[in-house]
Design an enzyme around this catalytic site. Structure first.
Site, PDB file in Angstrom:
ATOM      1  CE  LYS A   1      -2.568   1.377   3.748  1.00 48.40           C
ATOM      2  NZ  LYS A   1      -1.988   2.697   4.103  1.00 48.40           N
TER       3      LYS A   1
ATOM      4  CD  GLU B   1      -6.480   7.296   7.752  1.00 47.16           C
ATOM      5  OE1 GLU B   1      -5.666   6.685   7.033  1.00 47.16           O
ATOM      6  OE2 GLU B   1      -6.285   7.503   8.962  1.00 47.16           O
TER       7      GLU B   1
HETATM    8  O1  KIV Z   1      -1.179   2.251   8.842  1.00 40.81           O
HETATM    9  C1  KIV Z   1      -2.356   1.872   8.899  1.00 40.81           C
HETATM   10  O2  KIV Z   1      -2.786   1.156   9.815  1.00 40.81           O
HETATM   11  C2  KIV Z   1      -3.253   2.307   7.830  1.00 40.81           C
HETATM   12  C3  KIV Z   1      -4.722   2.118   8.025  1.00 40.81           C
HETATM   13  C4  KIV Z   1      -5.212   3.107   8.995  1.00 40.81           C
HETATM   14  C5  KIV Z   1      -5.474   2.174   6.753  1.00 40.81           C
HETATM   15  O3  KIV Z   1      -2.813   2.835   6.864  1.00 40.81           O
END
Ligand code: KIV
Length: 257
Positions: A110, A176
C-alpha cells in the site's frame, strides 16, 4: 493477475470487504479466519512503538513485523504499508517493494497518495507488484487529521485523485477521513473497491486499526467503534496475578513440577 487480488476486486457491488491491521502472529491468526484483507500498517509506529509519527518506521521494521504476521495468514490477502520515503522515486519504489515481497511473501503493498505519485503506482504495477492506494488523511504526507471532501473543490480534487490511482493500476484504494457524500461518489465512480476508515458505510469495505477496535490503544476517535475493552480485561488479569504472587497463591501445586 493474482487470484486473491481478483477475488477482492470481484467483491465490489457484491459483498462488503472486511479488513483489519496486524503487526504480529497472535493477532493475525485470528484475523485470518474472518478478514478478506490483513494490513501490516505503518500505524505500528504510534500503536506499537509509541512514536509520534509513522515517518519513523523503516523497511526493516515493516519486514520484521510482516514476517510475524505472515505466520498467521493463510487465506486473507496480506497487504503491507510501504514506509515513508521508501517510494519517493520509481527506482527506490521498485527496489523496496520487491524487497518487501521477496522477504515476506506478502501479496501487495500500500502506498499513500500525495496527489502526484501516480507514476510510482504505474511503475510498480508494470513490475507486477499489486498496489493498494490511500487517499484523504495520509499521515505520511499530512500533519493533522482533518475530514476531507466537504467543499465542492475538495470533492472534485479527491474524485480526480482516486480516478488517477485507479488509472495507474491500483487494485483498491483506502479512503481515510473522507465525508460520507464524497466517499459515496468516489465508490460509485471507481470500478476498483474502496476501503473506508472514518469514511462512512458507503465504501466497498472497511478497515480499522485492530488495537483501536479492541480497546487496547487508548485512541478512540469518532470513527472507531470499541468492540471490547481489552485494556480493562488485561489489567484485571495482571492485578489478579500480582495479588496471587504476593500472597503465595501462584504458582500452586498444579503449576510446578
Ligand atoms: O497504517 C495503517 O494502519 C493504515 C490504516 C489506517 C489504513 O494505513
Amino acid at each position: 493477475m493474482n487470484k486473491k487480488i481478483k477475488n477482492i476486486i470481484n467483491k465490489k457491488n457484491k459483498r462488503k470487504i472486511v479488513s483489519l491491521t496486524a503487526y504480529s502472529k497472535n493477532i493475525s491468526k485470528i484475523l485470518d479466519k474472518y478478514c478478506d484483507i490483513v494490513l501490516v500498517g505503518d500505524s505500528m509506529a504510534n500503536v506499537l512503538y509509541g512514536l509520534e509519527s509513522t515517518h519513523k518506521i523503516n523497511l526493516d521494521n515493516i519486514i520484521q513485523h510482516t514476517n510475524s504476521v505472515k505466520k498467521g495468514v493463510h487465506n486473507a490477502l496480506l497487504v503491507v504499508d510501504m514506509p515513508k520515503a521508501s517510494y519517493n522515486n520509481k527506482f527506490k519504489a521498485i527496489k523496496n517493494a520487491k524487497s518487501i515481497i521477496k522477504n515476506t511473501k506478502c501479496d501487495a503493498v500500500k502506498i499513500e497518495s500525495n496527489n502526484k505519485n501516480f507514476g510510482i503506482i504505474k511503475e510498480l504495477v508494470n513490475s507486477k507488484i499489486p498496489v493498494m492506494g490511500h487517499i484523504g488523511y495520509t499521515p505520511q504526507f499530512k500533519k493533522k487529521f482533518k475530514v476531507e471532501g466537504i467543499t465542492k473543490k475538495e470533492v472534485t480534487k479527491l474524485i480526480k485523485e482516486a480516478e488517477n490511482i485507479e488509472k495507474a493500476g491500483a487494485f483498491s484504494i483506502v479512503l481515510e477521513g473522507i465525508s460520507s457524500s464524497c466517499a459515496k461518489k468516489i465508490t460509485k465512480k471507481l470500478s476498483i473497491p474502496t476501503i473506508g476508515i472514518g469514511s462512512s458505510k458507503f465504501c466497498d469495505g472497511q478497515i480499522l486499526v485492530t488495537d483501536d477496535m479492541l480497546g487496547l490503544s487508548g485512541f478512540y476517535p469518532k470513527f472507531v467503534k470499541k468492540y471490547v475493552n481489552l485494556n480493562r480485561i488485561i489489567e484485571k488479569a495482571v492485578k489478579e496475578y500480582t495479588k496471587e504472587v504476593r500472597v503465595g497463591k501462584f504458582p500452586s501445586k498444579k503449576n510446578f513440577f
